[in-house]
Design a protein around this motif. Structure first.
Motif, PDB file in Angstrom:
ATOM      1  N   GLU A  40       0.887  -1.197  -0.090  1.00  0.00           N
ATOM      2  CA  GLU A  40      -0.020   0.205   0.074  1.00  0.00           C
ATOM      3  C   GLU A  40       0.798   1.422  -0.017  1.00  0.00           C
ATOM      4  O   GLU A  40       0.741   2.174  -0.871  1.00  0.00           O
ATOM      5  CB  GLU A  40      -0.723  -0.034   1.097  1.00  0.00           C
ATOM      6  N   ASP A  41       1.942   1.141   0.902  1.00  0.00           N
ATOM      7  CA  ASP A  41       2.981   2.364   0.952  1.00  0.00           C
ATOM      8  C   ASP A  41       3.740   2.592  -0.313  1.00  0.00           C
ATOM      9  O   ASP A  41       3.738   3.766  -0.816  1.00  0.00           O
ATOM     10  CB  ASP A  41       3.952   2.156   2.006  1.00  0.00           C
ATOM     11  N   PHE A  42       3.938   1.420  -1.223  1.00  0.00           N
ATOM     12  CA  PHE A  42       4.652   1.752  -2.169  1.00  0.00           C
ATOM     13  C   PHE A  42       3.767   2.112  -3.520  1.00  0.00           C
ATOM     14  O   PHE A  42       4.136   2.919  -4.233  1.00  0.00           O
ATOM     15  CB  PHE A  42       5.315   0.358  -2.754  1.00  0.00           C
ATOM     16  N   ASN A  43       2.360   1.877  -3.461  1.00  0.00           N
ATOM     17  CA  ASN A  43       1.454   2.223  -4.422  1.00  0.00           C
ATOM     18  C   ASN A  43       1.290   3.747  -4.177  1.00  0.00           C
ATOM     19  O   ASN A  43       0.994   4.623  -5.127  1.00  0.00           O
ATOM     20  CB  ASN A  43       0.162   1.214  -4.418  1.00  0.00           C
ATOM     21  N   SER A  44       1.110   4.040  -2.966  1.00  0.00           N
ATOM     22  CA  SER A  44       1.036   5.493  -2.638  1.00  0.00           C
ATOM     23  C   SER A  44       2.034   6.316  -3.201  1.00  0.00           C
ATOM     24  O   SER A  44       2.031   7.446  -3.726  1.00  0.00           O
ATOM     25  CB  SER A  44       1.095   5.770  -1.066  1.00  0.00           C
ATOM     26  N   GLU A  45       3.417   5.988  -2.977  1.00  0.00           N
ATOM     27  CA  GLU A  45       4.700   6.517  -3.422  1.00  0.00           C
ATOM     28  C   GLU A  45       4.736   6.574  -4.933  1.00  0.00           C
ATOM     29  O   GLU A  45       4.854   7.462  -5.653  1.00  0.00           O
ATOM     30  CB  GLU A  45       6.107   5.864  -2.863  1.00  0.00           C
ATOM     31  N   LEU A  46       4.367   5.376  -5.627  1.00  0.00           N
ATOM     32  CA  LEU A  46       4.136   5.403  -6.885  1.00  0.00           C
ATOM     33  C   LEU A  46       3.055   6.342  -7.701  1.00  0.00           C
ATOM     34  O   LEU A  46       3.573   7.066  -8.622  1.00  0.00           O
ATOM     35  CB  LEU A  46       3.815   3.934  -7.574  1.00  0.00           C
ATOM     36  N   SER A  47       2.046   6.569  -6.893  1.00  0.00           N
ATOM     37  CA  SER A  47       1.074   7.521  -7.370  1.00  0.00           C
ATOM     38  C   SER A  47       1.408   8.946  -7.271  1.00  0.00           C
ATOM     39  O   SER A  47       1.211   9.591  -8.077  1.00  0.00           O
ATOM     40  CB  SER A  47      -0.430   7.335  -6.416  1.00  0.00           C
ATOM     41  N   LYS A  48       2.201   9.456  -6.207  1.00  0.00           N
ATOM     42  CA  LYS A  48       2.894  10.555  -6.073  1.00  0.00           C
ATOM     43  C   LYS A  48       3.843  11.017  -6.991  1.00  0.00           C
ATOM     44  O   LYS A  48       3.950  11.992  -7.785  1.00  0.00           O
ATOM     45  CB  LYS A  48       3.588  10.634  -4.697  1.00  0.00           C
ATOM     46  N   TYR A  49       4.837   9.842  -7.406  1.00  0.00           N
ATOM     47  CA  TYR A  49       5.544  10.180  -8.599  1.00  0.00           C
ATOM     48  C   TYR A  49       5.154  10.366  -9.872  1.00  0.00           C
ATOM     49  O   TYR A  49       5.478  10.851 -10.745  1.00  0.00           O
ATOM     50  CB  TYR A  49       6.916   8.963  -8.332  1.00  0.00           C
ATOM     51  N   GLN A  50       3.916   9.340 -10.172  1.00  0.00           N
ATOM     52  CA  GLN A  50       3.402   9.660 -11.294  1.00  0.00           C
ATOM     53  C   GLN A  50       2.822  10.966 -11.688  1.00  0.00           C
ATOM     54  O   GLN A  50       2.790  11.475 -12.838  1.00  0.00           O
ATOM     55  CB  GLN A  50       2.187   8.566 -11.584  1.00  0.00           C
ATOM     56  N   LEU A  51       2.075  11.562 -10.516  1.00  0.00           N
ATOM     57  CA  LEU A  51       1.737  12.933 -10.719  1.00  0.00           C
ATOM     58  C   LEU A  51       2.487  13.923 -10.699  1.00  0.00           C
ATOM     59  O   LEU A  51       2.456  14.950 -11.507  1.00  0.00           O
ATOM     60  CB  LEU A  51       0.753  13.045  -9.154  1.00  0.00           C
ATOM     61  N   LEU A  52       4.086  13.615 -10.004  1.00  0.00           N
ATOM     62  CA  LEU A  52       4.904  14.669 -10.118  1.00  0.00           C
ATOM     63  C   LEU A  52       5.388  14.488 -11.474  1.00  0.00           C
ATOM     64  O   LEU A  52       5.727  15.457 -12.209  1.00  0.00           O
ATOM     65  CB  LEU A  52       6.125  14.538  -9.217  1.00  0.00           C
ATOM     66  N   LYS A  53       5.472  13.403 -12.073  1.00  0.00           N
ATOM     67  CA  LYS A  53       6.160  13.437 -13.360  1.00  0.00           C
ATOM     68  C   LYS A  53       5.150  14.087 -14.620  1.00  0.00           C
ATOM     69  O   LYS A  53       5.612  14.826 -15.399  1.00  0.00           O
ATOM     70  CB  LYS A  53       6.150  11.881 -14.104  1.00  0.00           C
ATOM     71  N   THR A  54       3.956  13.818 -14.395  1.00  0.00           N
ATOM     72  CA  THR A  54       2.849  14.461 -15.130  1.00  0.00           C
ATOM     73  C   THR A  54       3.157  16.020 -15.162  1.00  0.00           C
ATOM     74  O   THR A  54       2.720  16.554 -16.313  1.00  0.00           O
ATOM     75  CB  THR A  54       1.480  13.905 -14.957  1.00  0.00           C
ATOM     76  N   SER A  55       3.091  16.435 -14.057  1.00  0.00           N
ATOM     77  CA  SER A  55       3.156  17.931 -13.651  1.00  0.00           C
ATOM     78  C   SER A  55       4.564  18.387 -14.296  1.00  0.00           C
ATOM     79  O   SER A  55       4.230  19.435 -14.975  1.00  0.00           O
ATOM     80  CB  SER A  55       3.397  18.177 -12.127  1.00  0.00           C
ATOM     81  N   LEU A  56       5.445  17.698 -14.167  1.00  0.00           N
ATOM     82  CA  LEU A  56       6.791  18.326 -14.919  1.00  0.00           C
ATOM     83  C   LEU A  56       6.513  18.174 -16.521  1.00  0.00           C
ATOM     84  O   LEU A  56       7.459  19.236 -16.962  1.00  0.00           O
ATOM     85  CB  LEU A  56       7.990  17.361 -14.343  1.00  0.00           C
ATOM     86  N   MET A  57       5.984  17.099 -16.835  1.00  0.00           N
ATOM     87  CA  MET A  57       5.762  17.169 -18.320  1.00  0.00           C
ATOM     88  C   MET A  57       5.228  18.200 -18.725  1.00  0.00           C
ATOM     89  O   MET A  57       5.488  18.601 -19.837  1.00  0.00           O
ATOM     90  CB  MET A  57       5.679  15.600 -18.616  1.00  0.00           C
ATOM     91  N   GLN A  58       3.964  18.517 -17.993  1.00  0.00           N
ATOM     92  CA  GLN A  58       3.116  19.661 -18.550  1.00  0.00           C
ATOM     93  C   GLN A  58       3.994  20.988 -18.546  1.00  0.00           C
ATOM     94  O   GLN A  58       3.844  21.825 -19.445  1.00  0.00           O
ATOM     95  CB  GLN A  58       2.101  19.434 -17.758  1.00  0.00           C
ATOM     96  N   ASP A  59       4.883  21.135 -17.493  1.00  0.00           N
ATOM     97  CA  ASP A  59       5.742  22.388 -17.235  1.00  0.00           C
ATOM     98  C   ASP A  59       6.575  22.324 -18.708  1.00  0.00           C
ATOM     99  O   ASP A  59       6.843  23.526 -19.047  1.00  0.00           O
ATOM    100  CB  ASP A  59       6.437  22.330 -15.913  1.00  0.00           C
ATOM    101  N   LEU A  60       7.499  21.385 -18.876  1.00  0.00           N
ATOM    102  CA  LEU A  60       8.310  21.276 -19.913  1.00  0.00           C
ATOM    103  C   LEU A  60       7.439  21.704 -21.350  1.00  0.00           C
ATOM    104  O   LEU A  60       8.005  22.299 -21.901  1.00  0.00           O
ATOM    105  CB  LEU A  60       8.928  19.923 -20.020  1.00  0.00           C
ATOM    106  N   LEU A  61       6.467  20.842 -21.610  1.00  0.00           N
ATOM    107  CA  LEU A  61       5.701  20.996 -22.806  1.00  0.00           C
ATOM    108  C   LEU A  61       5.067  22.440 -23.022  1.00  0.00           C
ATOM    109  O   LEU A  61       4.924  22.809 -24.128  1.00  0.00           O
ATOM    110  CB  LEU A  61       4.597  19.905 -22.841  1.00  0.00           C
ATOM    111  N   SER A  62       4.577  22.983 -22.029  1.00  0.00           N
ATOM    112  CA  SER A  62       4.103  24.370 -22.054  1.00  0.00           C
ATOM    113  C   SER A  62       5.255  25.433 -22.231  1.00  0.00           C
ATOM    114  O   SER A  62       4.836  26.481 -22.350  1.00  0.00           O
ATOM    115  CB  SER A  62       3.300  24.523 -20.729  1.00  0.00           C
ATOM    116  N   GLY A  63       6.562  24.989 -21.870  1.00  0.00           N
ATOM    117  CA  GLY A  63       7.379  26.286 -22.182  1.00  0.00           C
ATOM    118  C   GLY A  63       7.843  26.900 -20.744  1.00  0.00           C
ATOM    119  O   GLY A  63       8.553  27.807 -20.611  1.00  0.00           O
ATOM    120  N   LYS A  64       6.981  26.433 -19.670  1.00  0.00           N
ATOM    121  CA  LYS A  64       7.041  27.112 -18.323  1.00  0.00           C
ATOM    122  C   LYS A  64       8.396  26.628 -17.423  1.00  0.00           C
ATOM    123  O   LYS A  64       8.874  27.570 -17.212  1.00  0.00           O
ATOM    124  CB  LYS A  64       5.978  26.368 -17.531  1.00  0.00           C
TER     125      LYS A  64
END
Length: 77
Positions: A40-64
């Motif tokens: 359960e803890d590993f899945n929670s950490e994985l979800s956090k990292y997936q959200l962080l990756k999505t956020s960073l990718m959006q920042d990169l693709l938007s030019g932010k």
């Protein structure tokens, strides 16, 4: 390849199973609960990292976030 046929109630009645003591059953449950919590803890950490990756990718693709300086640093190495 060997396949297992249907197993009925009569097959189980012929079988012999060793039942762990109550204390041992409690220890097994404790270990299983720890394992489930770990998953359960590993899945929670994985979800956090997936959200962080999505956020960073959006920042990169938007030019932010600019990465030109990183490209220049890599080229000079």
């Amino acid at each position: 390849e060997a396949a297992q046929g249907n197993v009925g109630k009569s097959d189980f009645k012929k079988s012999f199973f060793i039942k762990p003591s109550f204390t041992e059953q409690l220890k097994i449950v404790e270990h299983l609960e720890k394992a489930f919590k770990l998953v359960e803890d590993f899945n929670s950490e994985l979800s956090k990292y997936q959200l962080l990756k999505t956020s960073l990718m959006q920042d990169l693709l938007s030019g932010k976030v600019r990465v030109n300086h990183l490209i220049k640093e890599t080229a000079s190495v």
